[in-house]
Motif scaffolding. Sequence first.
Motif, PDB file in Angstrom:
ATOM      1  N   THR A 128      -4.182 -12.184   3.620  1.00  0.00           N
ATOM      2  CA  THR A 128      -3.354 -11.772   4.754  1.00  0.00           C
ATOM      3  C   THR A 128      -1.921 -11.509   4.292  1.00  0.00           C
ATOM      4  O   THR A 128      -1.304 -10.508   4.682  1.00  0.00           O
ATOM      5  CB  THR A 128      -3.380 -12.836   5.867  1.00  0.00           C
ATOM      6  OG1 THR A 128      -4.737 -13.003   6.311  1.00  0.00           O
ATOM      7  CG2 THR A 128      -2.503 -12.447   7.039  1.00  0.00           C
ATOM      8  N   THR A 129      -1.409 -12.378   3.450  1.00  0.00           N
ATOM      9  CA  THR A 129      -0.057 -12.193   2.927  1.00  0.00           C
ATOM     10  C   THR A 129       0.058 -10.873   2.172  1.00  0.00           C
ATOM     11  O   THR A 129       1.000 -10.106   2.377  1.00  0.00           O
ATOM     12  CB  THR A 129       0.333 -13.381   2.028  1.00  0.00           C
ATOM     13  OG1 THR A 129       0.359 -14.567   2.835  1.00  0.00           O
ATOM     14  CG2 THR A 129       1.691 -13.180   1.387  1.00  0.00           C
ATOM     15  N   GLN A 130      -0.921 -10.560   1.320  1.00  0.00           N
ATOM     16  CA  GLN A 130      -0.869  -9.304   0.562  1.00  0.00           C
ATOM     17  C   GLN A 130      -1.035  -8.094   1.479  1.00  0.00           C
ATOM     18  O   GLN A 130      -0.355  -7.088   1.313  1.00  0.00           O
ATOM     19  CB  GLN A 130      -1.927  -9.278  -0.542  1.00  0.00           C
ATOM     20  CG  GLN A 130      -1.843  -8.027  -1.420  1.00  0.00           C
ATOM     21  CD  GLN A 130      -0.504  -7.912  -2.126  1.00  0.00           C
ATOM     22  OE1 GLN A 130      -0.101  -8.811  -2.861  1.00  0.00           O
ATOM     23  NE2 GLN A 130       0.212  -6.798  -1.933  1.00  0.00           N
ATOM     24  N   VAL A 131      -1.936  -8.189   2.434  1.00  0.00           N
ATOM     25  CA  VAL A 131      -2.108  -7.086   3.385  1.00  0.00           C
ATOM     26  C   VAL A 131      -0.776  -6.793   4.080  1.00  0.00           C
ATOM     27  O   VAL A 131      -0.354  -5.634   4.186  1.00  0.00           O
ATOM     28  CB  VAL A 131      -3.191  -7.404   4.435  1.00  0.00           C
ATOM     29  CG1 VAL A 131      -3.154  -6.419   5.586  1.00  0.00           C
ATOM     30  CG2 VAL A 131      -4.570  -7.410   3.795  1.00  0.00           C
ATOM     31  N   LEU A 132      -0.101  -7.829   4.544  1.00  0.00           N
ATOM     32  CA  LEU A 132       1.159  -7.619   5.262  1.00  0.00           C
ATOM     33  C   LEU A 132       2.271  -7.160   4.323  1.00  0.00           C
ATOM     34  O   LEU A 132       3.151  -6.406   4.747  1.00  0.00           O
ATOM     35  CB  LEU A 132       1.524  -8.863   6.062  1.00  0.00           C
ATOM     36  CG  LEU A 132       0.569  -9.080   7.253  1.00  0.00           C
ATOM     37  CD1 LEU A 132       0.802 -10.429   7.906  1.00  0.00           C
ATOM     38  CD2 LEU A 132       0.677  -7.952   8.262  1.00  0.00           C
ATOM     39  N   GLY A 138      -5.537   1.193   8.107  1.00  0.00           N
ATOM     40  CA  GLY A 138      -5.863  -0.203   7.857  1.00  0.00           C
ATOM     41  C   GLY A 138      -5.670  -0.512   6.384  1.00  0.00           C
ATOM     42  O   GLY A 138      -6.192   0.200   5.530  1.00  0.00           O
ATOM     43  N   PHE A 139      -4.888  -1.537   6.100  1.00  0.00           N
ATOM     44  CA  PHE A 139      -4.641  -1.939   4.716  1.00  0.00           C
ATOM     45  C   PHE A 139      -5.459  -3.162   4.376  1.00  0.00           C
ATOM     46  O   PHE A 139      -5.549  -4.100   5.162  1.00  0.00           O
ATOM     47  CB  PHE A 139      -3.153  -2.232   4.478  1.00  0.00           C
ATOM     48  CG  PHE A 139      -2.357  -0.985   4.270  1.00  0.00           C
ATOM     49  CD1 PHE A 139      -2.274  -0.404   3.014  1.00  0.00           C
ATOM     50  CD2 PHE A 139      -1.731  -0.375   5.337  1.00  0.00           C
ATOM     51  CE1 PHE A 139      -1.558   0.766   2.830  1.00  0.00           C
ATOM     52  CE2 PHE A 139      -1.019   0.796   5.154  1.00  0.00           C
ATOM     53  CZ  PHE A 139      -0.929   1.376   3.899  1.00  0.00           C
ATOM     54  N   GLY A 140      -6.014  -3.139   3.180  1.00  0.00           N
ATOM     55  CA  GLY A 140      -6.707  -4.287   2.638  1.00  0.00           C
ATOM     56  C   GLY A 140      -5.773  -5.081   1.739  1.00  0.00           C
ATOM     57  O   GLY A 140      -4.593  -4.753   1.593  1.00  0.00           O
ATOM     58  N   PRO A 141      -6.315  -6.117   1.085  1.00  0.00           N
ATOM     59  CA  PRO A 141      -5.486  -7.056   0.329  1.00  0.00           C
ATOM     60  C   PRO A 141      -5.305  -6.720  -1.154  1.00  0.00           C
ATOM     61  O   PRO A 141      -4.940  -7.580  -1.945  1.00  0.00           O
ATOM     62  CB  PRO A 141      -6.255  -8.362   0.491  1.00  0.00           C
ATOM     63  CG  PRO A 141      -7.679  -7.919   0.539  1.00  0.00           C
ATOM     64  CD  PRO A 141      -7.657  -6.633   1.309  1.00  0.00           C
ATOM     65  N   GLN A 142      -5.520  -5.481  -1.549  1.00  0.00           N
ATOM     66  CA  GLN A 142      -5.362  -5.130  -2.953  1.00  0.00           C
ATOM     67  C   GLN A 142      -3.878  -5.119  -3.332  1.00  0.00           C
ATOM     68  O   GLN A 142      -3.056  -4.530  -2.633  1.00  0.00           O
ATOM     69  CB  GLN A 142      -5.953  -3.743  -3.239  1.00  0.00           C
ATOM     70  CG  GLN A 142      -7.442  -3.659  -3.043  1.00  0.00           C
ATOM     71  CD  GLN A 142      -7.843  -3.489  -1.578  1.00  0.00           C
ATOM     72  OE1 GLN A 142      -7.032  -3.312  -0.693  1.00  0.00           O
ATOM     73  NE2 GLN A 142      -9.137  -3.567  -1.334  1.00  0.00           N
ATOM     74  N   ASP A 143      -3.563  -5.735  -4.456  1.00  0.00           N
ATOM     75  CA  ASP A 143      -2.224  -5.655  -5.016  1.00  0.00           C
ATOM     76  C   ASP A 143      -2.066  -4.230  -5.545  1.00  0.00           C
ATOM     77  O   ASP A 143      -2.899  -3.780  -6.341  1.00  0.00           O
ATOM     78  CB  ASP A 143      -2.081  -6.668  -6.148  1.00  0.00           C
ATOM     79  CG  ASP A 143      -0.708  -6.653  -6.779  1.00  0.00           C
ATOM     80  OD1 ASP A 143      -0.303  -5.582  -7.301  1.00  0.00           O
ATOM     81  OD2 ASP A 143      -0.043  -7.691  -6.771  1.00  0.00           O
ATOM     82  N   PRO A 144      -1.031  -3.483  -5.116  1.00  0.00           N
ATOM     83  CA  PRO A 144      -0.918  -2.087  -5.523  1.00  0.00           C
ATOM     84  C   PRO A 144      -0.666  -1.889  -7.018  1.00  0.00           C
ATOM     85  O   PRO A 144      -0.955  -0.824  -7.552  1.00  0.00           O
ATOM     86  CB  PRO A 144       0.254  -1.563  -4.697  1.00  0.00           C
ATOM     87  CG  PRO A 144       1.034  -2.761  -4.308  1.00  0.00           C
ATOM     88  CD  PRO A 144       0.048  -3.886  -4.219  1.00  0.00           C
TER      89      PRO A 144
END
Length: 136
Positions: free
Chosen positions: A56-60, A37-43
């Motif tokens: 949602t956009t960042q997660v995807l 499961g990925f969260g919305p953190q910018d890597p």
Amino acid sequence: MTGTGPARHEVRTDRAPVPAGAYSQAIAAGPYLFTSGFGPQDPETGAVADTVAEQTTQVLRNVCAVLRAEGLGPQDVVKVTAHLQHLRRDFSAYDAAYRAFFTAPHPVRTTVGSDLMDILVEIDVVALRRDAPAAS
């Protein structure tokens, strides 16, 4: 049961957030890729946006980065599981952002409300690896 079973390997990329615990970004096993499961953190920055649409956009984006590391894309996703902190409040905005990533035929999807500890959305996927070696 004997034998080694189908091959599996870890998939990782620095273009998605580094795992915060004892788990992999993804595992390729047989014909499938399973993501965490990925969260919305910018890597790159660790920043988290404020709205569910932005999150949602960042997660995807994070999910797609892991898919790309295995030579896959959103078109290869067959199953999506999404968790929303505020299911009723945020479903519409989440769904609108989600639609920008997936085209028909859309993957099957389960969306549930969950306690997400300071984020609004988390998503994991299963993708079909079309060129994966056949199971023995």
